[in-house]
Design an enzyme around this catalytic site. Structure first.
Site, PDB file in Angstrom:
ATOM      1  N   GLY A  86       0.699  -1.072   0.055  1.00 59.49           N
ATOM      2  CA  GLY A  86      -0.176   0.038   0.135  1.00 59.49           C
ATOM      3  C   GLY A  86       0.895   1.352  -0.162  1.00 59.49           C
ATOM      4  O   GLY A  86       1.968   1.208  -0.531  1.00 59.49           O
ATOM      5  N   LEU A  87       0.416   2.377   0.686  1.00 60.04           N
ATOM      6  CA  LEU A  87       0.940   3.647   0.852  1.00 60.04           C
ATOM      7  C   LEU A  87       1.263   4.210  -0.663  1.00 60.04           C
ATOM      8  O   LEU A  87       2.423   4.879  -0.963  1.00 60.04           O
ATOM      9  CB  LEU A  87       2.390   3.501   1.587  1.00 60.04           C
ATOM     10  CG  LEU A  87       2.301   2.894   3.104  1.00 60.04           C
ATOM     11  CD1 LEU A  87       3.373   2.760   3.771  1.00 60.04           C
ATOM     12  CD2 LEU A  87       1.251   4.202   3.818  1.00 60.04           C
ATOM     13  N   CYS A  88       0.235   3.948  -1.544  1.00 52.35           N
ATOM     14  CA  CYS A  88       0.700   4.607  -2.800  1.00 52.35           C
ATOM     15  C   CYS A  88      -0.608   5.599  -3.238  1.00 52.35           C
ATOM     16  O   CYS A  88      -1.094   5.241  -4.251  1.00 52.35           O
ATOM     17  CB  CYS A  88       0.860   3.666  -3.921  1.00 52.35           C
ATOM     18  SG  CYS A  88      -0.305   2.250  -3.954  1.00 52.35           S
ATOM     19  N   GLY A  89      -1.263   6.173  -2.420  1.00 54.24           N
ATOM     20  CA  GLY A  89      -2.129   7.288  -2.774  1.00 54.24           C
ATOM     21  C   GLY A  89      -3.381   6.497  -2.970  1.00 54.24           C
ATOM     22  O   GLY A  89      -3.936   5.293  -2.382  1.00 54.24           O
ATOM     23  N   SER A 243       2.942   6.905  -7.979  1.00 50.45           N
ATOM     24  CA  SER A 243       1.867   7.457  -7.161  1.00 50.45           C
ATOM     25  C   SER A 243       2.405   7.302  -5.775  1.00 50.45           C
ATOM     26  O   SER A 243       2.258   8.143  -4.719  1.00 50.45           O
ATOM     27  CB  SER A 243       0.751   6.273  -7.203  1.00 50.45           C
ATOM     28  OG  SER A 243      -0.257   6.765  -6.279  1.00 50.45           O
TER      29      SER A 243
END
Length: 289
Positions: A86-89, A243
């Site tokens: 995760g942690l990609c907007g 992203s």
């Protein structure tokens, strides 16, 4: 009202978070440059391959092949290309919203990436297979996914296969796209602007096929599908790192702003405490005469 000690602890915590997000931003920027270069470098080969295959198929006459068989769509397969982390907007969120639009009763999913598999499990949709791919996608990984989808199509388990992925437009722009995979109707490529794609014009010269049309195109079509999916993985990986880099930069900037606000609040509270102590000392001195 928080004490100065509480505010100092919050400032320290936010500073630690800012250091982490800054480090992740730098790592994502490094990976993004490599992934972007890989995606862009693969496009010329895809274009030339599509031109060649477009000319060959236009001169093949009444050619039939299981991969170009058009059937009534009763069951559809979607190759869902997502990320592992995760942690990609909003990249995965936008992708899953597109995936949720497909009818769960007539759609089966082939996932590449753990986030897609988790979404399928969470929404209780049909999962046919789960694949993974590295930060630097390998052609063998794309070939395995393509082979599984081709087998489902040729066996009649599904009547159509599409690919849902995040297309890399620019560093600040990544867009979820659905492109056809099977049956092969028109020879198209994955580019920066999907709406600019179209069937490639065939050549006017004649071709001599050895040993025959079926053998030549029977070998070309699987390779075309393998590379098409490989280019999709490259585009998706470039989108992911772009992203994530932007998301971590925004997180770092927000952390710096929070630190600034907390520092201002800390200074105000500290000044108020000092003023209060001075008033208490002055009042005591006046009371003592």
């Amino acid at each position: 009202m928080p004490s100065t000690r509480d505010i100092r602890r919050r400032i320290k915590s936010v500073k630690n978070t800012a250091q982490i997000t800054k480090a992740m931003q730098m790592v994502a920027a490094s990976k993004m440059r490599k992934a972007q270069q890989a995606a862009i470098s693969g496009r010329p080969y895809a274009t030339l391959m599509n031109q060649m295959l477009g000319e060959v198929t236009s001169n093949a006459g009444d050619f039939t092949h299981p991969l170009i068989e058009i059937r009534e769509v009763k069951k559809r397969a979607i190759i869902l290309v997502s990320t592992d982390k995760g942690l990609c907007g909003g990249l995965n969120g936008n992708l899953m919203r597109e995936a949720a639009k497909f009818d769960r009763n007539t759609t089966v999913f082939i996932t590449a990436g753990r986030k897609g598999s988790q979404f399928i499990a969470r929404t209780q949709r049909q999962l046919a297979a789960e694949f993974t791919y590295k930060d630097a996608p390998l052609f063998a990984e794309a070939r395995a996914i393509s082979k599984f989808a081709r087998e489902m199509f040729t066996k009649g388990e599904v009547d159509q296969v599409d690919i849902l992925f995040t297309n890399f437009i620019s560093i600040l722009n990544q867009r979820p796209e659905v492109i056809p995979f099977l049956p092969v109707r028109e020879v198209k490529g994955v580019g920066t602007k999907v709406h600019d794609e179209g069937a490639l014009a065939g050549g006017t010269g004649g071709f001599l096929f050895e040993p025959d049309v079926e053998s030549v195109l029977g070998a070309l079509l699987p390779h075309y599908l393998n590379y098409r999916l490989y280019q999709v993985l490259l585009e998706a990986k470039a989108s992911e790192h772009s992203s994530r880099m932007v998301a971590m930069k925004n997180a770092t900037d927000n952390a710096k702003q929070i630190i600034k606000d907390l520092t201002l609040e800390y200074n105000k509270l500290r000044q108020a405490n000092i003023t209060k102590e001075l008033l208490e000392i002055t009042s005591a001195a006046m009371a003592m005469g």
